[in-house]
Design an enzyme around this catalytic site. Structure first.
Site, short mmCIF file in Angstrom:
data_model
loop_
_atom_site.label_atom_id
_atom_site.label_comp_id
_atom_site.label_asym_id
_atom_site.label_seq_id
_atom_site.Cartn_x
_atom_site.Cartn_y
_atom_site.Cartn_z
CE LYS A 168 99.16 6.53 -21.31
NZ LYS A 168 100.36 7.06 -21.97
N GLY A 171 99.80 13.64 -23.08
CA GLY A 171 99.93 14.22 -21.74
C GLY A 171 100.90 15.38 -21.72
NE ARG A 191 103.89 9.18 -29.27
CZ ARG A 191 103.30 8.93 -28.10
NH1 ARG A 191 103.39 7.72 -27.55
NH2 ARG A 191 102.64 9.88 -27.46
N GLY A 208 99.72 9.47 -28.45
CA GLY A 208 100.02 8.26 -29.22
C GLY A 208 98.78 7.62 -29.80
N1 LIG Z 1 85.32 4.19 -22.65
C1 LIG Z 1 86.50 3.59 -22.77
N2 LIG Z 1 86.71 2.37 -22.23
C2 LIG Z 1 87.93 1.77 -22.36
N3 LIG Z 1 89.00 2.30 -23.01
C3 LIG Z 1 88.81 3.51 -23.56
C4 LIG Z 1 87.58 4.21 -23.47
N4 LIG Z 1 87.72 5.39 -24.13
C5 LIG Z 1 88.99 5.43 -24.59
N5 LIG Z 1 89.64 4.29 -24.25
C6 LIG Z 1 91.06 3.95 -24.56
O1 LIG Z 1 91.87 5.10 -24.35
C7 LIG Z 1 93.12 4.82 -24.99
C8 LIG Z 1 93.83 6.09 -25.35
O2 LIG Z 1 93.94 6.87 -24.18
P1 LIG Z 1 95.31 7.69 -23.91
O3 LIG Z 1 96.47 6.74 -23.85
O4 LIG Z 1 95.04 8.58 -22.78
O5 LIG Z 1 95.41 8.54 -25.27
P2 LIG Z 1 96.79 9.12 -25.91
O6 LIG Z 1 97.74 7.94 -26.07
O7 LIG Z 1 96.38 9.67 -27.23
O8 LIG Z 1 97.30 10.16 -24.96
C9 LIG Z 1 92.76 3.96 -26.21
O9 LIG Z 1 93.57 2.79 -26.20
C10 LIG Z 1 91.28 3.62 -26.03
O10 LIG Z 1 90.99 2.27 -26.30
O1 LIG Z 2 102.23 7.72 -24.80
C1 LIG Z 2 102.63 8.62 -24.09
O2 LIG Z 2 101.83 9.58 -23.55
P1 LIG Z 2 100.31 9.85 -24.16
O3 LIG Z 2 99.56 8.54 -23.95
O4 LIG Z 2 99.78 10.95 -23.33
O5 LIG Z 2 100.46 10.19 -25.59
C2 LIG Z 2 104.07 8.80 -23.72
O6 LIG Z 2 104.84 7.76 -24.29
C3 LIG Z 2 104.22 8.81 -22.20
O7 LIG Z 2 103.84 7.56 -21.71
P2 LIG Z 2 103.43 7.49 -20.14
O8 LIG Z 2 102.13 8.24 -20.02
O9 LIG Z 2 103.30 6.01 -19.85
O10 LIG Z 2 104.55 8.14 -19.37
#
Ligand SMILES: Nc1ncnc2c1ncn2[C@@H]1O[C@H](COP(=O)(O)OP(=O)(O)O)[C@@H](O)[C@H]1O
Ligand SMILES: O=C(OP(=O)(O)O)[C@H](O)COP(=O)(O)O
Length: 397
Positions: A198, A378, A38, A355
């Site tokens: 998330k 997201g 990023r 991310g």
């Molecule tokens: N089964 C699990 N238990 C706890 N944490 C998890 C599990 N599976 C994935 N994660 C966590 O999910 C996080 C990423 O999720 P998210 O923020 O939704 O992805 P992104 O940032 O790519 O959108 C990672 O930090 C990972 O450690």
């Molecule tokens: O990391 C982000 O989203 P992502 O985890 O879905 O990639 C963006 O910075 C948005 O963060 P937010 O989901 O706390 O609003």
């Protein structure tokens, strides 16, 4: 003509204070940035503006703080950005008020500053008019270069665009162009992988996504929530137990839409959330009360690979497990490499984003074999389901 205003539309930026909303919400470990994707993405916009003599004032959030929280300060990220940019990046400990005003007014043309985490102020997520005004008073022009936060109607991502002349940054522009090109009319069958942690903010969007894709593979904490909703014992796993009704409704919607749902059949479980914790492979019907599912198991990976063999397009946000902790990265690495190989062999068009997902693909050494890797997770999913992204809509011509 592109449907939204870009930096090419911006009048003379020389000596102007340019408020640039970027996404500095990057993976960190012990105060260090562990994936700079990023940061690299916003360099073209910073260089474009400084090259025109503009003063770059970077606005960003980090994490989800409840008020001021020094553990979620942008200070270490500003330092990492300075390393990526290869020149001085100043930092100030607030994003509004006298401290910010004074720091911005001391900027010379072509200089760069990062303001502290916008989410330290409640007005950010409330898109509050007084907070928007306070931010707007710091700049002459607004640029949004944070596609990955464009799904948030917050003060610095949406409200500001109605207060100052507003333009899309180079990363915003290229993300939308690339995603449109790749996914406007994807070859079917389309397979989506949604995992990660998330759950509360992404679960509901799956209800629309199941109308857009042919197969939805669910992993990570997201899958645990579905398994619990189906009556499985998930022990101490990451899970939003109170969202069971929404999860069951999504399963019904998927059935009605003819979208096949793939959930884990086995998991790698442990009693401690740490690297190299003692672990075992367990059926999802055999998770003990003191255990947590930290990765998908080998049988699940085999099923996912078999589904991928029949797909033409794959879209992916959210890892299968806590990939930052060895050995709970195994499923994410295996599937990422498999998607990369299928893509490299011309069998698949693959788009991933987020991310942590990008960090996971880089950790697997597979990111460069995907058709396209977005900085957005997201926002990418919401764009995919056809939702208008507030941060983008505010830039429309
Ligand atoms: N089964 C699990 N238990 C706890 N944490 C998890 C599990 N599976 C994935 N994660 C966590 O999910 C996080 C990423 O999720 P998210 O923020 O939704 O992805 P992104 O940032 O790519 O959108 C990672 O930090 C990972 O450690
Ligand atoms: O990391 C982000 O989203 P992502 O985890 O879905 O990639 C963006 O910075 C948005 O963060 P937010 O989901 O706390 O609003």
């Amino acid at each position: 003509m592109i449907a939204f205003r870009t930096l090419d539309d911006a009048a003379d930026l020389a000596d102007k204070r340019v408020l640039v909303r970027v996404d500095l919400n990057v993976p960190m470990e012990s105060g260090r940035v562990t994936d700079a994707t990023r940061l690299k993405a916003i360099l073209p916009t910073i260089r474009d503006i400084t090259g025109k003599g503009g003063k770059v004032v970077l606005l960003a959030h980090f994490g989800r703080p409840k008020g001021r929280d020094e553990t979620q300060s942008l200070a270490p990220v500003a330092k990492a950005l300075e390393g990526e940019l290869g020149r001085k990046v100043a930092f100030v400990g607030d994003c509004v008020g006298d401290e910010a005003k004074s720091a911005v007014s001391s900027l010379a043309s072509g200089e760069v500053i990062v303001l502290e985490n916008t989410r330290f102020h409640a007005g950010e997520e409330k898109n509050a008019p007084d907070f928007i005004e306070a931010l707007a008073s710091l700049g002459d022009v607004y640029v949004n270069d944070a596609f990955s936060t464009a799904h948030r109607a917050h003060a610095s991502t949406e409200g500001l665009a109605h207060k100052l002349p507003a333009y899309a940054g180079r990363s915003m522009e290229s993300e939308i162009e690339a995603l449109t090109k790749a996914l406007e009319a994807p070859q079917r069958p389309v397979l989506a992988v949604v995992g990660g942690s998330k759950v509360s903010t992404k679960l509901e969007l799956l209800g629309n996504l199941v109308r857009k894709v042919d197969i939805l593979v669910i992993g990570g904490g997201m899958a645990n929530t579905f398994l619990a909703a189906l009556g499985k014992k998930v022990g101490k796993s990451l899970c939003e137990h109170d969202l069971g009704d929404i999860a069951r409704d999504i399963l019904d919607k998927a059935k009605a839409a003819g979208c096949e749902i793939v959930l884990p059949v086995d998991a790698v479980v442990a009693t401690e959330f740490k690297a190299n914790a003692a672990h075992r492979v367990a059926s999802v019907d055999d998770v003990k009360d003191d255990e947590m599912m930290l990765d998908a198991g080998p049988a699940t990976v085999a099923i996912v690979k078999q589904k991928l063999d029949g797909a033409k397009t794959v879209v992916w946000n959210g890892p299968f497990g806590a990939f930052e902790l060895t050995p709970f990265d195994a499923a994410t690495v295996a599937v990422a490499r498999y998607v990369g190989d299928l893509t490299h062999n011309g069998k698949l068009l693959s788009v991933a984003g987020g991310g942590d997902t990008v960090a996971a693909l880089n950790h697997a050494g597979a990111a460069d074999r995907f058709s396209y890797v977005s900085t957005a997770g997201g926002a990418f999913l919401e764009w995919l389901e056809g939702k208008a992204l507030p941060g983008v809509e505010a830039l429309r011509r």
